[in-house]
Write a protein that holds these residues in place. Structure first.
Motif, PDB file in Angstrom:
ATOM      1  N   UNK A  16       0.741  -1.251   0.013  1.00 21.94           N
ATOM      2  CA  UNK A  16      -0.114  -0.114   0.041  1.00 21.94           C
ATOM      3  C   UNK A  16       0.878   1.344   0.054  1.00 21.94           C
ATOM      4  N   UNK A  17       2.108   0.989  -0.621  1.00 22.54           N
ATOM      5  CA  UNK A  17       2.926   2.385  -0.399  1.00 22.54           C
ATOM      6  C   UNK A  17       2.766   3.224  -1.714  1.00 22.54           C
ATOM      7  N   UNK A  18       3.791   3.280  -2.370  1.00 23.16           N
ATOM      8  CA  UNK A  18       3.665   4.294  -3.539  1.00 23.16           C
ATOM      9  C   UNK A  18       3.465   5.630  -3.535  1.00 23.16           C
ATOM     10  N   UNK A  19       2.794   6.568  -4.290  1.00 31.36           N
ATOM     11  CA  UNK A  19       2.809   7.922  -4.202  1.00 31.36           C
ATOM     12  C   UNK A  19       1.561   8.255  -3.346  1.00 31.36           C
ATOM     13  N   UNK A  20       0.761   7.411  -2.929  1.00 29.57           N
ATOM     14  CA  UNK A  20      -0.411   7.729  -2.080  1.00 29.57           C
ATOM     15  C   UNK A  20       0.018   7.349  -0.560  1.00 29.57           C
ATOM     16  N   UNK A  21       1.065   6.687  -0.387  1.00 23.40           N
ATOM     17  CA  UNK A  21       1.406   6.204   0.945  1.00 23.40           C
ATOM     18  C   UNK A  21       2.645   6.921   1.329  1.00 23.40           C
ATOM     19  N   UNK A  22       3.365   6.348   2.342  1.00 18.63           N
ATOM     20  CA  UNK A  22       4.415   6.965   2.943  1.00 18.63           C
ATOM     21  C   UNK A  22       5.848   6.824   2.277  1.00 18.63           C
ATOM     22  N   UNK A  23       5.722   6.249   0.961  1.00 17.18           N
ATOM     23  CA  UNK A  23       6.932   5.933   0.066  1.00 17.18           C
ATOM     24  C   UNK A  23       7.465   4.626   0.400  1.00 17.18           C
ATOM     25  N   UNK A  24       6.958   3.877   1.427  1.00 17.78           N
ATOM     26  CA  UNK A  24       7.341   2.453   1.575  1.00 17.78           C
ATOM     27  C   UNK A  24       6.548   1.432   0.974  1.00 17.78           C
ATOM     28  N   UNK A  25       6.969   0.147   0.975  1.00 20.17           N
ATOM     29  CA  UNK A  25       6.343  -1.136   0.619  1.00 20.17           C
ATOM     30  C   UNK A  25       5.361  -1.591   1.730  1.00 20.17           C
ATOM     31  N   UNK A  26       4.947  -0.958   2.817  1.00 18.62           N
ATOM     32  CA  UNK A  26       4.367  -1.330   3.843  1.00 18.62           C
ATOM     33  C   UNK A  26       3.046  -1.704   3.373  1.00 18.62           C
ATOM     34  N   UNK A  27       2.356  -2.798   3.784  1.00 16.75           N
ATOM     35  CA  UNK A  27       1.112  -3.499   3.785  1.00 16.75           C
ATOM     36  C   UNK A  27       0.180  -2.900   4.912  1.00 16.75           C
ATOM     37  N   UNK A  28       0.633  -2.043   5.717  1.00 17.72           N
ATOM     38  CA  UNK A  28      -0.267  -1.456   7.137  1.00 17.72           C
ATOM     39  C   UNK A  28      -1.199  -0.225   6.601  1.00 17.72           C
ATOM     40  N   UNK A  29      -2.431  -0.730   6.622  1.00 23.61           N
ATOM     41  CA  UNK A  29      -3.531   0.423   5.914  1.00 23.61           C
ATOM     42  C   UNK A  29      -4.096   1.222   7.364  1.00 23.61           C
ATOM     43  N   UNK A  30      -3.991   2.322   7.188  1.00 21.37           N
ATOM     44  CA  UNK A  30      -4.411   3.127   8.660  1.00 21.37           C
ATOM     45  C   UNK A  30      -5.943   2.787   8.755  1.00 21.37           C
ATOM     46  N   UNK A  31      -6.435   2.903   9.974  1.00 20.74           N
ATOM     47  CA  UNK A  31      -7.847   2.972  10.025  1.00 20.74           C
ATOM     48  C   UNK A  31      -8.616   3.756  10.970  1.00 20.74           C
ATOM     49  N   UNK A  32      -9.528   4.356  10.839  1.00 22.90           N
ATOM     50  CA  UNK A  32     -10.167   5.269  12.123  1.00 22.90           C
ATOM     51  C   UNK A  32     -11.431   4.614  12.633  1.00 22.90           C
TER      52      UNK A  32
END
Length: 293
Positions: free
Chosen positions: A242-258
């Motif tokens: 879930x990284x890429x241009x919309x994330x924090x620039x890493x290849x992390x798979x942790x999506x933030x929840x609210x």
């Protein structure tokens, strides 16, 4: 005569040597004795409090604020609002530790006044009414934070912020003022109604083409305006990066929840601050809504 020439030769050599030594001493003195240039005092600083964390102040320690309704990058605090929230302007920006001068700009308000911005957010003081006059709060005070749930201190490390603006529902075509979550760069975050209906399969409710259209929001930080509680945020582990241009620039798979709901971007917003093209859309099998706090 030979002795006379010898003496004159020695005298000339001595004079030359003396001149050379004098030049060297002068050069050394000129290079070593130059006074050090004083470091300018910062005109914008960072301070830290136990309750609000780190935030911006001016050189005197007066707190600076951001207005959630300025999410598009323009000052919309006019009329009576402008009396309570005077603009901050500093012509000569000198930053303290932890800040980058390039993040500060000057832009003109609708009334033609210069105003300093930070990462696109116009900056303000707080001057509440007292005995019929607007009096700016004293240095070190933060009484403007949280006023109306639309004014907050400016923390450079906010990972999620709050915005307020007129939003059009793409299903009903009705427009209404809404407060919603944005990332630290002012980009809109969304909820997917399918996640409400299927809370046990959150990581797989939007994948493949859905994920390409509605990229998951990933953020490593946990710093928020005071309206938001860190305990309300969590993460889910996705099956794809879930990284890429919309994330924090890493290849992390942790999506933030609210409050248990995953947060997403919408590609049609085109990574543009304040843009809200996805609210009310029915896409990928269900409805999408701005993430309301």
């Amino acid at each position: 005569m030979a002795l006379s020439l010898f003496r004159r030769s020695r005298l000339g050599a001595g004079v030359g040597l003396a001149l050379l030594l004098g030049w060297l001493l002068t050069a050394c003195n000129n290079s070593d004795d130059k006074p050090a240039q004083p470091t300018p005092d910062p005109t914008i600083k960072l301070v830290t409090s136990a309750t609000l964390g780190t935030f911006l102040t001016d050189k005197e320690g007066n707190t600076l604020y951001y207005f959630t309704r300025d999410v598009d990058g323009q000052n919309v605090c006019t009329g009576g609002c402008a009396a309570v929230w005077p603009i901050f302007y500093e012509a000569d920006i000198q930053v303290g530790g932890g800040l980058q001068a390039a993040d500060f700009k000057t832009q003109m308000t609708a009334s033609g006044q210069p105003q300093t911005t930070y990462k696109g957010w116009p900056l303000y003081y707080y001057a509440p009414a007292a005995n019929g006059q607007n009096v700016r709060e004293a240095a070190g005070q933060t009484t403007g934070n949280g006023v109306g749930n639309i004014w907050y201190v400016v923390n450079p490390t906010y990972s999620v912020m709050v915005a307020t603006k007129a939003v059009t529902d793409k299903t009903t075509n009705q427009t209404a003022n809404r407060s919603f979550l944005i990332d630290g760069k002012g980009r809109t975050l969304y909820f997917f109604h399918k996640d409400d209906l299927n809370p046990n399969t959150l990581p797989t409710n939007c994948t493949g083409s859905c994920e390409a259209l509605w990229p998951p929001f990933t953020a490593a930080g946990r710093v928020f305006p005071s309206l938001l509680k860190a305990a309300d945020f969590g993460t889910i582990t996705r099956t794809t990066a879930g990284g890429g241009p919309y994330g924090d620039g890493t290849a992390s798979t942790a999506q933030l929840t609210y409050k248990g709901k995953p947060l997403y971007y919408y590609t049609a917003d085109n990574l543009t601050r304040g843009r809200v093209e996805g609210h009310g859309l029915v896409s990928e099998g269900d409805q999408w809504l701005v993430a309301t706090p």
